[in-house]
Design an enzyme around this catalytic site. Structure first.
Site, PDB file in Angstrom:
ATOM      1  N   GLU A   1      -2.551   1.357  -9.516  1.00 15.09           N
ATOM      2  CA  GLU A   1      -1.768   2.037  -9.076  1.00 15.09           C
ATOM      3  C   GLU A   1      -0.464   1.367  -9.403  1.00 15.09           C
ATOM      4  OE1 GLU A   1      -1.828   5.076  -5.901  1.00 15.09           O
ATOM      5  OE2 GLU A   1      -1.493   4.014  -5.759  1.00 15.09           O
TER       6      GLU A   1
ATOM      7  N   ASN B   1      -2.590   6.902  -1.381  1.00 17.96           N
ATOM      8  CA  ASN B   1      -2.393   7.037  -0.284  1.00 17.96           C
ATOM      9  C   ASN B   1      -2.069   7.696   0.321  1.00 17.96           C
ATOM     10  OD1 ASN B   1      -3.980   4.260   0.474  1.00 17.96           O
ATOM     11  ND2 ASN B   1      -2.254   3.044   0.526  1.00 17.96           N
TER      12      ASN B   1
ATOM     13  N   SER C   1       1.127  -1.207  -0.252  1.00 18.42           N
ATOM     14  CA  SER C   1      -0.259   0.400   0.038  1.00 18.42           C
ATOM     15  C   SER C   1       0.698   1.076  -0.416  1.00 18.42           C
ATOM     16  CB  SER C   1      -0.895   0.283   1.160  1.00 18.42           C
ATOM     17  OG  SER C   1      -1.903  -0.762   1.473  1.00 18.42           O
TER      18      SER C   1
ATOM     19  N   HIS D   1      -0.597  -2.059  -7.421  1.00 13.33           N
ATOM     20  CA  HIS D   1      -1.610  -1.376  -5.820  1.00 13.33           C
ATOM     21  C   HIS D   1      -3.181  -1.811  -6.107  1.00 13.33           C
ATOM     22  CE1 HIS D   1      -3.151   1.282  -2.646  1.00 13.33           C
ATOM     23  NE2 HIS D   1      -2.942  -0.009  -1.763  1.00 13.33           N
TER      24      HIS D   1
END
Length: 274
Positions: free
Chosen positions: A140, A179, A107, A128
């Site tokens: 991602e 994130n 992450s 991701h």
């Protein structure tokens, strides 16, 4: 995450082995998969024959030899700890064919921090997925400095082939795009909890009502796992040595009590009766 990613891949025509060292986790993953497909058929969202065909392509196993035999792509979803990822990738590198690409569902942690665990670091890349992986469309794909163009192009095309929308991250950066933005929100939400400014319920209520988010930042941490969030901050602190990168106090307290969110029955919210 690993379970749902494996299911998503099998749905789109690939043969997949969903591997874990824990027999209990493998059994739970297989039971979840079986129940999910049965519900899809019962609701008329999938034909029974199609569901059966997909499940024949999806194997759940604790046999690492089976999981690595003739493998083109490994997608790890282990803990967000550099030493764990290195150990897993080193083991898998000794069992998989030379052509195999190693994709990490980390992450936050950039793949250059653990790419040296395999013989050919150019084949290690961040790919991701977001939770829940069967639902969330965005993935991602990160073009780290060590990643070959062939590896990136293959991973990007693979994500498209399984019905997801890949987002190209041009350079490595901790937390990638989503994130990094989300952690700013959750960090501030945790600060407000620590300072006693408002309750988790009211913080989430405010964010959902005023910003239009479907889930509040603290609800989301309960869903993804407070243990994940805590470990991510600890890994960042180990790399930077900066006190501001340490986990927020409320995260540390919940982590210390084993209150990881939904998975444990309690986090910022109590799920014990659900």
């Amino acid at each position: 995450m690993g379970n749902q990613i494996a299911m998503q891949i099998a749905i789109h025509g690939y043969d997949v082995v969903c591997y874990d060292i824990s027999a209990d986790m493998v059994e739970k993953a297989a039971a979840f998969s079986k129940d999910w497909f049965e519900k899809r058929v019962a609701k008329g969202k999938m034909e029974a024959d199609a569901a059966e065909e997909i499940q024949e392509r999806l194997v759940f196993s604790t046999d690492i030899q089976l999981a690595t035999k003739d493998t083109d792509l490994v997608l790890e979803a282990v803990s967000d700890k550099v030493d764990v990822k290195k150990a897993v990738l080193k083991q898998l590198d000794g069992l998989t064919p030379d052509r195999c690409i190693f994709a990490s569902n980390s992450s936050y942690i950039v793949s250059s921090r653990f790419a040296d665990a395999v013989k050919d670091p150019s084949k290690v890349i961040n790919v991701h997925f977001f939770n829940p992986a069967l639902v969330m469309k965005i993935v991602e794909v990160v073009k780290g400095p060590h990643v070959s163009q062939e590896t990136f192009d293959t991973a990007f095309a693979f994500v498209e082939s399984i019905g997801k929308t890949p987002v190209k991250i041009e350079k490595e950066i901790y937390g990638f795009v989503v994130n990094r933005i989300f952690s700013s929100l959750t960090r501030e939400a945790c600060y407000l909890v620590d300072m006693g400014i408002a309750s988790p319920e009211d913080i989430d209520k405010a964010v959902k009502g005023a910003l239009g988010h479907s889930m509040g930042p603290l609800e989301t941490q309960d869903m993804t796992g407070i243990d994940l969030e805590y470990n991510v901050y600890m890994e960042k602190f180990k790399a930077s040595g900066k006190k501001e990168d340490l986990p927020a106090a409320c995260l540390a307290v919940h982590y210390g009590k084993g209150e990881y969110g939904r998975k444990s029955g309690k986090g910022f919210y109590d799920y014990s009766e659900k």
